[in-house]
Design a protein around this motif. Structure first.
Motif, mmCIF file in Angstrom:
data_model
loop_
_atom_site.group_PDB
_atom_site.id
_atom_site.type_symbol
_atom_site.label_atom_id
_atom_site.label_comp_id
_atom_site.label_asym_id
_atom_site.label_seq_id
_atom_site.Cartn_x
_atom_site.Cartn_y
_atom_site.Cartn_z
ATOM 1 N N LYS A 57 0.843 -1.185 0.000
ATOM 2 C CA LYS A 57 0.000 0.000 0.000
ATOM 3 C C LYS A 57 0.882 1.241 0.000
ATOM 4 C CE LYS A 57 -3.261 2.541 2.901
ATOM 5 N NZ LYS A 57 -3.969 2.568 4.187
ATOM 6 N N ILE A 58 0.645 2.132 -0.981
ATOM 7 C CA ILE A 58 1.417 3.369 -1.130
ATOM 8 C C ILE A 58 0.429 4.526 -1.067
ATOM 9 C CG2 ILE A 58 3.023 4.661 -2.572
ATOM 10 C CD1 ILE A 58 3.784 2.015 -3.914
ATOM 11 N N LEU B 124 -0.681 -2.353 -4.508
ATOM 12 C CA LEU B 124 0.135 -3.034 -5.509
ATOM 13 C C LEU B 124 0.349 -4.482 -5.120
ATOM 14 C CD1 LEU B 124 2.068 -2.842 -8.041
ATOM 15 C CD2 LEU B 124 3.857 -2.167 -6.437
ATOM 16 N N MET B 125 0.179 -5.387 -6.090
ATOM 17 C CA MET B 125 0.457 -6.795 -5.848
ATOM 18 C C MET B 125 1.944 -6.981 -5.571
ATOM 19 S SD MET B 125 -0.608 -10.014 -5.796
ATOM 20 C CE MET B 125 -2.188 -10.047 -6.648
ATOM 21 N N ASN B 126 2.264 -7.523 -4.408
ATOM 22 C CA ASN B 126 3.659 -7.689 -4.000
ATOM 23 C C ASN B 126 4.304 -8.813 -4.791
ATOM 24 O OD1 ASN B 126 6.056 -7.431 -2.694
ATOM 25 N ND2 ASN B 126 5.329 -8.108 -0.692
ATOM 26 N N LYS C 243 7.419 0.437 -7.389
ATOM 27 C CA LYS C 243 7.233 0.857 -5.989
ATOM 28 C C LYS C 243 8.240 1.929 -5.596
ATOM 29 C CE LYS C 243 8.298 -0.775 -1.388
ATOM 30 N NZ LYS C 243 8.929 -1.860 -0.631
ATOM 31 N N LEU C 244 9.508 1.708 -5.896
ATOM 32 C CA LEU C 244 10.539 2.673 -5.503
ATOM 33 C C LEU C 244 10.366 3.999 -6.233
ATOM 34 C CD1 LEU C 244 13.663 0.308 -5.421
ATOM 35 C CD2 LEU C 244 12.274 1.097 -3.495
ATOM 36 N N GLU C 245 10.083 3.930 -7.535
ATOM 37 C CA GLU C 245 9.964 5.160 -8.310
ATOM 38 C C GLU C 245 8.724 5.949 -7.914
ATOM 39 O OE1 GLU C 245 11.267 7.941 -11.067
ATOM 40 O OE2 GLU C 245 12.269 6.159 -10.270
ATOM 41 N N PRO D 223 -3.590 14.734 -10.954
ATOM 42 C CA PRO D 223 -4.134 14.061 -9.765
ATOM 43 C C PRO D 223 -3.314 12.836 -9.392
ATOM 44 C CG PRO D 223 -5.868 14.561 -11.359
ATOM 45 C CD PRO D 223 -4.567 14.838 -12.036
ATOM 46 N N PHE D 224 -3.528 12.371 -8.196
ATOM 47 C CA PHE D 224 -2.737 11.239 -7.688
ATOM 48 C C PHE D 224 -2.921 10.005 -8.553
ATOM 49 C CE2 PHE D 224 -2.847 7.365 -5.073
ATOM 50 C CZ PHE D 224 -1.526 7.321 -4.678
ATOM 51 N N GLU D 225 -4.179 9.710 -8.953
ATOM 52 C CA GLU D 225 -4.416 8.492 -9.720
ATOM 53 C C GLU D 225 -3.743 8.527 -11.090
ATOM 54 O OE1 GLU D 225 -8.070 11.190 -10.167
ATOM 55 O OE2 GLU D 225 -6.711 10.502 -8.568
ATOM 56 N N PHE D 226 -3.650 9.732 -11.685
ATOM 57 C CA PHE D 226 -3.017 9.830 -12.994
ATOM 58 C C PHE D 226 -1.499 9.705 -12.899
ATOM 59 C CE2 PHE D 226 -6.762 12.519 -14.734
ATOM 60 C CZ PHE D 226 -7.531 11.375 -14.743
ATOM 61 N N ARG D 227 -0.931 10.181 -11.809
ATOM 62 C CA ARG D 227 0.520 10.013 -11.625
ATOM 63 C C ARG D 227 0.881 8.540 -11.444
ATOM 64 N NH1 ARG D 227 2.035 13.866 -6.844
ATOM 65 N NH2 ARG D 227 -0.197 13.760 -6.390
ATOM 66 N N ALA D 228 0.053 7.824 -10.696
ATOM 67 C CA ALA D 228 0.311 6.385 -10.530
ATOM 68 C C ALA D 228 0.107 5.638 -11.842
ATOM 69 C CB ALA D 228 -0.616 5.819 -9.449
ATOM 70 N N LEU D 229 -0.935 5.981 -12.585
ATOM 71 C CA LEU D 229 -1.182 5.341 -13.879
ATOM 72 C C LEU D 229 -0.094 5.686 -14.892
ATOM 73 C CD1 LEU D 229 -3.033 3.702 -15.747
ATOM 74 C CD2 LEU D 229 -4.294 5.808 -16.201
#
Length: 419
Positions: free
Chosen positions: A53-54, A119-121, A131-133, A149-155
């Motif tokens: 979880k991030i 995220l699936m470990n 995860k690190l990036e 937005p946060f979701e777009f940065r992760a995507l």
């Protein structure tokens, strides 16, 4: 900093319930083995898995979650979680839901919400790098103005890593395949053909993977509704604003009720008015939530250019990678055509040689037949001259040679093969 803790702890059983369950276990301890195996198979699908979880600040935690917990937490159906199960092989998929984005891109399988990434470990390099990036970028941009937005940065990070990984694999395949194909054109051997066959299989598999990523991005770009569903932060803000308006309205109505408390009201009227107010409050909450969801979808539909530009950038990258694979496949096809032409030329030369050899064998058979006739034991005046048989051999050989050259001249005139 990572911590290992469950998101939702299992409820503790009361003492009486645990004692009753233990007694029931001892009473049914002699059941058949088949029922226990069936129960084990039923529970296997609900086992906990390791997730990472991030949050928005870049802090990560390692959690042990089961499917039911994730479904409740993210409001997802079970079929969406099957896309993230490593036991199943699914093509790359990006799904926009009411409260989450389900991302299954190669090895990166995660659920993106407005506040966190689950995220699936895995020990895969792409998962560790993601995860690190992501943690690094979130911690850096925590002190900067947010452009996405946060979701777009992760995507965006998931698309970036997958596109870079696929492009790197294509580059390695090019560096390995071009020398093998060049060597095959000069030396057609079993070893070289086997190497090309193996690399061609790898090429086809990689093409399918890149094609699926490209098609998934193109599908999202073509559907404005799917892109509007991905604006999770905006939908959450509108939902919270709608709930705050409902609370304000409820507080205002409560104050008006306190003002009119001095008036005498019958018990029947008070109960009826209370139930009506409760129904009105509930209907207002539902209508406001629906209105907020519709408004968020419509506004996101009007402002999807931000997400569309993000997807278009990685669509161009994946399309460029697919073009490299198409060029490599065309080079393989050209090499196969060249090899087929060379093999056809060699086959034609063998046919020509076989034709010449057949003609020479036919004429040699005629000469041997003549010699065999004169080798028979029969009386003839030609045997009275010792040099007569030599003339027979000379005439027969000359006739056969003349027939052979006439045959070659005929083939040349017919343009069967150049001589």
């Amino acid at each position: 900093m990572e911590e290992s803790q469950p998101l939702y702890g299992p409820p503790n059983l009361p003492e009486s319930a645990s004692a009753h369950s233990s007694e029931r276990y001892h009473s049914t301890g002699n059941r058949s083995r088949g029922s226990s195996v069936t129960a084990g198979l039923k529970k296997r699908g609900h086992g906990s898995r390791s997730w990472i979880k991030i949050d928005k600040n870049g802090n990560s935690k390692t959690l042990e979650l089961d499917k039911a917990t994730i479904m409740r937490h993210c409001s997802l159906p079970a079929r969406d979680l099957r896309l993230l199960d490593p036991l199943f092989i699914y093509p790359s998929t990006i799904l926009g839901r009411e409260k989450a984005i389900v991302v299954s891109l190669e090895q990166i399988r995660c659920i993106i919400t407005a506040d966190e990434v689950i995220l699936m470990n895995s020990l895969d390099g792409s998962v560790v790098k993601y995860k690190l990036e992501l943690c690094k970028r979130l911690q850096i941009k925590k002190y900067q103005a947010e452009d996405l937005p946060f979701e777009f940065r992760a995507l965006e990070l998931a698309l970036e890593l997958i596109c870079m990984s696929l492009d790197a694999q294509v580059y390695e395949l090019e560096m390995e395949m071009y020398p093998v194909l060049d060597e095959l054109t000069t030396s057609v051997s079993t070893l070289n053909l086997e190497r090309v066959r193996r690399l061609k299989g790898h090429l086809l598999a990689l093409t399918q993977r890149v094609q699926k990523v490209r098609d998934e991005i193109e599908h999202l770009m073509d559907d404005d509704g799917d892109m509007a569903e991905m604006y999770l932060t905006e939908k959450k803000q509108r939902s919270e604003a709608g709930l705050s308006d409902v609370c304000i309205q409820t507080h205002t109505s409560g104050g008006a009720r306190e003002v009119s408390k001095s008036a005498p009201v019958s018990p029947v009227e008070s109960s009826t008015s209370g139930s009506q107010k409760l129904q009105r409050a509930f209907s207002s909450i539902v209508s406001l939530s629906k209105h907020g969801s519709l408004m968020s979808s419509s506004d996101a539909g009007e402002n999807i250019e931000q997400l569309e530009m993000l997807l278009e950038a990685y669509f161009i990258v994946s399309d460029n990678t697919l073009s490299k694979l198409s060029s490599l496949k065309e080079y393989i096809d050209d090499t196969e055509d060249l090899i087929n032409i060379k093999l056809g030329n060699v086959q034609n030369q063998l046919i020509q040689f076989q034709l010449l050899l057949t003609a020479a064998t036919f004429l040699a058979t005629i000469s041997a037949s003549v010699t065999a006739v004169f080798g028979m034991n029969f009386a003839d005046s030609i045997f009275d001259y010792p040099s007569a048989f030599n003339w027979v051999l000379v005439i027969t050989g000359g006739t056969c040679g003349l027939l052979y050259f006439s045959f070659l001249f005929y083939l040349r005139r017919r343009k069967v093969f150049p001589l």
